[in-house]
Motif scaffolding. Structure first.
Motif, mmCIF file in Angstrom:
data_model
loop_
_atom_site.group_PDB
_atom_site.id
_atom_site.type_symbol
_atom_site.label_atom_id
_atom_site.label_comp_id
_atom_site.label_asym_id
_atom_site.label_seq_id
_atom_site.Cartn_x
_atom_site.Cartn_y
_atom_site.Cartn_z
ATOM 1 N N SER A 236 0.830 -1.205 0.000
ATOM 2 C CA SER A 236 0.000 0.000 0.000
ATOM 3 C C SER A 236 0.868 1.261 0.000
ATOM 4 N N MET A 237 0.369 2.313 -0.627
ATOM 5 C CA MET A 237 1.071 3.597 -0.622
ATOM 6 C C MET A 237 0.855 4.360 0.679
ATOM 7 N N PHE A 238 0.039 3.827 1.578
ATOM 8 C CA PHE A 238 -0.308 4.560 2.797
ATOM 9 C C PHE A 238 0.023 3.756 4.049
ATOM 10 N N ALA A 239 0.510 4.449 5.062
ATOM 11 C CA ALA A 239 0.662 3.806 6.369
ATOM 12 C C ALA A 239 -0.747 3.429 6.852
ATOM 13 N N HIS A 240 -0.863 2.452 7.747
ATOM 14 C CA HIS A 240 -2.189 1.905 8.051
ATOM 15 C C HIS A 240 -3.139 2.929 8.680
ATOM 16 N N ASP A 241 -2.574 3.962 9.332
ATOM 17 C CA ASP A 241 -3.446 4.954 9.978
ATOM 18 C C ASP A 241 -3.486 6.273 9.194
ATOM 19 N N ASP A 242 -3.049 6.260 7.948
ATOM 20 C CA ASP A 242 -3.011 7.484 7.139
ATOM 21 C C ASP A 242 -4.249 7.535 6.239
ATOM 22 N N ASN A 243 -5.051 8.586 6.406
ATOM 23 C CA ASN A 243 -6.285 8.686 5.627
ATOM 24 C C ASN A 243 -6.178 9.659 4.464
ATOM 25 N N SER A 244 -4.992 10.098 4.116
ATOM 26 C CA SER A 244 -4.895 11.093 3.045
ATOM 27 C C SER A 244 -5.326 10.517 1.697
ATOM 28 N N VAL A 245 -5.679 11.459 0.816
ATOM 29 C CA VAL A 245 -6.179 11.075 -0.505
ATOM 30 C C VAL A 245 -5.295 11.742 -1.550
ATOM 31 N N TYR A 246 -4.897 11.001 -2.559
ATOM 32 C CA TYR A 246 -4.098 11.561 -3.656
ATOM 33 C C TYR A 246 -4.756 11.189 -4.983
ATOM 34 N N LYS A 247 -4.597 12.104 -5.973
ATOM 35 C CA LYS A 247 -5.141 11.772 -7.305
ATOM 36 C C LYS A 247 -4.223 10.786 -8.014
#
Ligand code: GLA
Length: 321
Positions: A236-247
């Motif tokens: 995954s591109m995100f750490a498990h607690d990261d809710n950010s959104v990218y295009k």
């Protein structure tokens, strides 16, 4: 380009989770780069026997047929799991009756695909993540007991004596859970339960786990003398607690991911004598469960091919050795 599976032909099988749609939409990629498949959902209990005694084999049959025609190895997934099991299985029952329901399911499914699946995840995710308890408190444990997996493996071996049976779990590289998984499987082996291997799911991120933790986990499980499979890998591109959104993924994410894939595949190659299969949980970034979890409808890019089915930097890196 050389297929990924061909590049790795002296190492291990390269697998992908597929479904009834992707065996059509992603057929070219699958045939070119993969030599093993796992049904993403179609062979789970609820999909096969949603109603007691009424089996629906048609989606699984389609995938199995695709595997047969294209000469792919197939992993069976999964006989006993707390998720995606029908409510009826756990209702109005007791230990004896639920064991019988389980045995019957394994008998019918096992016999139907006897020659197709070369291994099965017999039991999935029986261990608790929280550090203060050992067993996941699932209906399997509540109704049958902490020894439920002993029966699942034994029933499966009765029907499928030539099929490798795996215990499969996630967070498999986190030391506290890793050690519980080890103890759990060791206990089964000590009791003579026919476990053939450990499935490391490997749902990871570009930040975690470290290569040290991954190596330590492989070493620890290898100490049991069993085979190991990487059964559900994605980064995954995100750490498990990261809710950010990218295009779209940033350059930095792409680099971290390529690096992570490169490092872990180098480790897998070192352990080629015990690692039998490395399966990705999907084929390309246009179809991944991580678009819905843990943040619903947040785009993620966890696999080796992009949304247009083109090779990503991560793929190029794992082909470069
Ligand atoms: C678990 C299961 C898989 C799949 C993944 C993600 O790890 O074992 O079957 O459901 O979650 O979707």
């Amino acid at each position: 380009m050389v297929g990924l599976k061909d590049k790795y032909k002296d190492y291990f099988k390269i697998g992908a989770a597929v479904n009834v749609n992707t065996i059509v939409s992603h057929a070219d990629l699958i045939k070119e780069h993969f030599n093993s498949i796992t049904c993403e959902n179609e062979t789970k209990f609820i999909n096969l026997q949603g109603e007691k005694g009424k089996f629906n084999f048609s989606p699984a049959d389609k995938i199995v047929q695709f595997g047969r025609v294209n000469n792919l190895a197939m992993r069976g997934h999964v006989f006993a799991w707390h998720n995606q099991s029908p409510d009826w299985l756990f209702e109005n029952t007791n230990r004896e009756e639920m064991l019988e329901r389980t045995r019957e399911h394994i008998r019918i499914v096992g016999q139907r695909y006897n020659k197709d699946f070369y291994c099965w995840d017999a039991v999935n995710e029986a261990i608790e993540d929280k550090t203060d308890s050992f067993y996941r408190q699932s209906p399997w444990v509540r109704i049958i007991g902490e020894d439920f997996a002993d029966y699942v493996f034994r029933y499966a071996k009765e029907i499928l004596p030539d099929t490798d049976l795996y215990y499969n779990d996630y967070n498999e590289s986190i030391p506290t859970k890793r050690d519980k998984i080890y103890e759990y499987v060791k206990g089964m082996l000590d009791r003579g339960v026919p476990v053939d291997g450990i499935g490391m799911q490997c749902h990871w991120s570009i930040y975690y786990p470290s290569t040290d933790l991954i190596k330590q986990a492989i070493e620890k499980y290898a100490g049991l003398g069993l085979k190991i499979q990487i059964t559900e890998m994605d980064i995954s591109m995100f750490a498990h607690d990261d809710n950010s959104v990218y295009k779209k993924p940033t350059e930095q994410m792409i680099e971290l991911q390529a690096n992570a894939y490169q490092e872990v595949f180098a480790i897998f190659r070192e352990y080629k004598d015990i690692i039998d299969n490395v399966t990705l949980w999907g084929v390309a970034d246009d179809c991944t469960w991580l678009d819905y979890f843990p943040v619903f409808n947040r785009k993620n890019w966890p696999l080796l091919f992009d949304e247009n089915h083109q090779p990503k930097e991560a793929l190029l890196r794992i082909m470069d050795f």
